[in-house]
Write an enzyme that holds these catalytic residues in place. Structure first.
Site, PDB file in Angstrom:
ATOM      1  N   ASP A 165       0.850  -1.184   0.000  1.00 43.95           N
ATOM      2  CA  ASP A 165       0.000   0.000   0.000  1.00 43.95           C
ATOM      3  C   ASP A 165       0.885   1.233   0.000  1.00 43.95           C
ATOM      4  O   ASP A 165       1.984   1.209   0.553  1.00 43.95           O
ATOM      5  CB  ASP A 165      -0.903  -0.002   1.242  1.00 43.95           C
ATOM      6  CG  ASP A 165      -2.011   1.031   1.140  1.00 43.95           C
ATOM      7  OD1 ASP A 165      -1.757   2.199   1.464  1.00 43.95           O
ATOM      8  OD2 ASP A 165      -3.127   0.669   0.746  1.00 43.95           O
ATOM      9  N   ILE A 168       0.267   9.037   1.635  1.00 44.66           N
ATOM     10  CA  ILE A 168       1.042  10.196   2.084  1.00 44.66           C
ATOM     11  C   ILE A 168       0.731  10.450   3.554  1.00 44.66           C
ATOM     12  O   ILE A 168      -0.440  10.472   3.948  1.00 44.66           O
ATOM     13  CB  ILE A 168       0.694  11.451   1.256  1.00 44.66           C
ATOM     14  CG1 ILE A 168       1.045  11.216  -0.214  1.00 44.66           C
ATOM     15  CG2 ILE A 168       1.455  12.667   1.781  1.00 44.66           C
ATOM     16  CD1 ILE A 168       0.622  12.355  -1.124  1.00 44.66           C
ATOM     17  N   HIS A 169       1.764  10.619   4.362  1.00 39.44           N
ATOM     18  CA  HIS A 169       1.607  10.904   5.786  1.00 39.44           C
ATOM     19  C   HIS A 169       2.528  12.051   6.167  1.00 39.44           C
ATOM     20  O   HIS A 169       3.549  12.284   5.503  1.00 39.44           O
ATOM     21  CB  HIS A 169       1.958   9.675   6.631  1.00 39.44           C
ATOM     22  CG  HIS A 169       1.065   8.507   6.376  1.00 39.44           C
ATOM     23  ND1 HIS A 169      -0.099   8.279   7.074  1.00 39.44           N
ATOM     24  CD2 HIS A 169       1.159   7.483   5.484  1.00 39.44           C
ATOM     25  CE1 HIS A 169      -0.678   7.186   6.633  1.00 39.44           C
ATOM     26  NE2 HIS A 169       0.070   6.680   5.664  1.00 39.44           N
ATOM     27  N   ARG A 170       2.174  12.765   7.238  1.00 39.43           N
ATOM     28  CA  ARG A 170       3.076  13.819   7.685  1.00 39.43           C
ATOM     29  C   ARG A 170       4.207  13.188   8.491  1.00 39.43           C
ATOM     30  O   ARG A 170       3.996  12.369   9.388  1.00 39.43           O
ATOM     31  CB  ARG A 170       2.334  14.900   8.453  1.00 39.43           C
ATOM     32  CG  ARG A 170       1.959  14.615   9.870  1.00 39.43           C
ATOM     33  CD  ARG A 170       1.241  15.836  10.467  1.00 39.43           C
ATOM     34  NE  ARG A 170       1.038  15.696  11.895  1.00 39.43           N
ATOM     35  CZ  ARG A 170      -0.089  16.036  12.529  1.00 39.43           C
ATOM     36  NH1 ARG A 170      -1.109  16.516  11.858  1.00 39.43           N
ATOM     37  NH2 ARG A 170      -0.178  15.888  13.835  1.00 39.43           N
ATOM     38  N   GLU A 232      -2.415   1.154  -4.556  1.00 40.22           N
ATOM     39  CA  GLU A 232      -2.853   2.295  -5.356  1.00 40.22           C
ATOM     40  C   GLU A 232      -1.934   2.610  -6.526  1.00 40.22           C
ATOM     41  O   GLU A 232      -2.314   3.365  -7.430  1.00 40.22           O
ATOM     42  CB  GLU A 232      -2.995   3.539  -4.464  1.00 40.22           C
ATOM     43  CG  GLU A 232      -4.185   3.510  -3.522  1.00 40.22           C
ATOM     44  CD  GLU A 232      -3.915   2.741  -2.234  1.00 40.22           C
ATOM     45  OE1 GLU A 232      -4.827   2.665  -1.397  1.00 40.22           O
ATOM     46  OE2 GLU A 232      -2.782   2.217  -2.073  1.00 40.22           O
ATOM     47  N   GLU A 288      -2.753  21.885   8.513  1.00 44.63           N
ATOM     48  CA  GLU A 288      -3.387  20.766   7.830  1.00 44.63           C
ATOM     49  C   GLU A 288      -4.535  21.265   6.962  1.00 44.63           C
ATOM     50  O   GLU A 288      -4.870  22.452   6.960  1.00 44.63           O
ATOM     51  CB  GLU A 288      -3.868  19.725   8.853  1.00 44.63           C
ATOM     52  CG  GLU A 288      -2.753  18.824   9.380  1.00 44.63           C
ATOM     53  CD  GLU A 288      -2.351  17.732   8.385  1.00 44.63           C
ATOM     54  OE1 GLU A 288      -2.839  17.751   7.242  1.00 44.63           O
ATOM     55  OE2 GLU A 288      -1.548  16.860   8.758  1.00 44.63           O
TER      56      GLU A 288
END
Length: 491
Positions: A165, A168-170, A232, A288
């Site tokens: 998988d 996008i993460h911070r 994805e 955010e």
């Protein structure tokens, strides 16, 4: 997407060939707050505090403290640019992504001897290794918890099933070889991490920065459109008409985007947690998508960095968390998910969807619904319920008729003023899970909210009742060719 756009550099070349879509500066910029402060005025838009605007992408050629790096921001901060880079009309992007979900093209492991993302290799085992001096991760504001990677595509594999998988993460720099990683509830990589942690193991992970737009667009789909175990990168392959090439990591057993500008390789460590602002004590995280700087998380999983690889003369890709870039990356896949689910249930009724900028591409959708027969009355609200199922983080739906331009907020609000009565056209659905980054979704805000992240989802039905359609005809103007009078005029 045409074959000429296959990485970040070819995407920038396309933008450079267009009028007013890319600007650059040779003035040195400080990555700490200044870089984002500049772009706030140039082209951030979205939910960014005003004054801001939708403008060109911007390339910073000289970054203070990082002689070999450039930084680009705002590549996808315009729906028009996204359309140009994906070879699609801007108002049809949701349909394009929906069709790509239906025609997946799996990624492949590169067979090339030359792997662009590994032209330069820095191993954490080498003396003096420090990710903070290797990579110019900007801060968005002066009160951020630290320097963040905001466009890092995190790729990992389920330790039990072998399925991969990408999301996008911070990611906040915490030390010379450590990053904290924020997971919103339900993220698939967090499921992988928890499985590895339960077995007492670290989870290998790569973070690819600076890739072609199709990969960013495909990576931002969420369940149920892309359930656990769906890679994805299949969607990105369909969008570009060519499989995404992966490269095996040099220091961890994980794969990365072969044409990325930068790759960070590491492991999510079991039972290790850090306070997000432990180095700054600001109490804040970073801006955010709702337009607020939320509180620093008191306990986040930690990535132990094992290597950094990059192209020669690399370009770090960055985004402002509340910019129009987030709207497009999150919102266009949201539109595709809603279109796909409603089309399966009631073909031909839902004409288009816009995941509105005011909700950061997540919290609000404008749905253009066509009532063709008397029996269609009421189905528009059923479509709204399906939208909430297609994208669970959605909070508000505005329903409009086929004669309303959903991408023109004035037209949408016109429909609300002339085709909506609050007492009969508002549907409340209280007590439903939404998104914890919406600051109003807390018990202190309303007694109806049982826990953080719970919301009252609302449908605003701004469609004309079918029986009254003849009373709500818009003014008809004569169709003319304006270019007879203004040859350079563009619609």
């Amino acid at each position: 997407m045409t074959e000429t756009v296959y990485d970040l550099r070819s995407a920038l070349a396309r933008l450079a060939a267009m009028d007013g879509e890319l600007v650059s500066t040779d003035t040195e910029v400080d990555p700490h707050a200044e870089l984002s402060g500049v772009y706030r005025y140039v082209g951030a838009a979205g939910t960014t505090r005003r004054p801001t605007r939708e403008g060109p992408a911007m390339l910073f050629n000289r970054v203070k403290g990082f002689a070999d790096f450039r930084v680009v921001t705002g590549v996808l901060a315009s729906r028009r640019r996204v359309g140009a880079l994906l070879g699609c009309e801007p108002d049809r992007l949701g349909h394009l992504l929906m069709n790509s979900v239906k025609n997946p093209l799996p990624p492949v492991l590169t067979q090339s001897a030359h792997i662009p993302c590994q032209e330069v290799v820095h191993l954490a085992s080498e003396p003096g290794f420090d990710i903070r001096t290797l990579l110019p991760a900007p801060t968005n504001t002066e009160e951020d918890a630290g320097s963040y990677f905001t466009m890092g595509l995190c790729y990992a594999t389920d330790p039990e099933t072998g399925e991969s998988d990408i999301t996008i993460h911070r990611l906040c720099m915490q030390g010379p070889d450590e990053l904290s990683m924020y997971f919103a509830p339900g993220r698939h990589l967090d499921v992988f991490r928890a499985k590895a942690e339960a077995a007492g193991n670290a989870l290998p992970i790569t973070i690819s920065l600076g890739v072609d737009p199709a990969i960013y667009a495909g990576a931002c789909f969420e369940p149920p459109t892309t359930p656990l175990g769906f890679d994805e990168l299949n969607i990105a392959g369909a969008l570009r008409g060519k499989a995404v090439e992966l490269a095996q990591g040099v220091a961890v057993n994980a794969r990365a985007i072969a044409h990325a500008e930068v790759v960070i390789e590491g492991e999510l460590m079991p039972e290790v947690r850090y306070r997000e602002d432990r180095n700054t004590n600001t109490g804040k995280a970073m801006p955010e998508f709702p337009g607020y700087t939320g509180p620093a998380n008191p306990s986040l999983p930690v990535i132990k960095v094992k290597a950094v690889t990059h192209r020669r003369h690399p370009i770090l890709q960055h985004t402002i968390g509340c910019s129009e870039e987030h709207v497009n990356m999150a919102g266009i896949p949201t539109e595709a998910s809603i279109l796909g689910m409603v089309e399966r249930a009631m073909p031909g009724r839902l004409l288009n969807v816009f995941a509105h900028s005011s909700g950061g591409g997540k919290l609000m959708a404008v749905m253009q619904f066509k009532k063709s027969i008397p029996a269609d009355e009421g189905r528009q609200r059923q479509a709204a319920l399906l939208a909430f199922a297609a994208f669970p983080e959605l909070k508000h739906v505005m329903l409009v008729d086929e004669d309303v331009d959903i991408f023109d907020s004035n037209d949408v609000l016109w429909a609300m003023q002339t085709r909506y009565q609050g007492d009969v056209d508002t549907v409340f659905i209280p007590g439903v899970r939404c998104h914890p980054l919406d600051p109003s979704q807390i018990p202190e805000y309303s007694p109806s909210i049982a826990a953080k992240g719970i919301a009252c989802k609302t449908i605003f039905d701004c469609t004309v009742p079918y029986a009254l359609k003849s009373h709500f005809q818009r003014c008809e103007f004569k169709e003319v060719d304006v270019r007879r009078f203004l040859p350079d005029f563009h619609y």
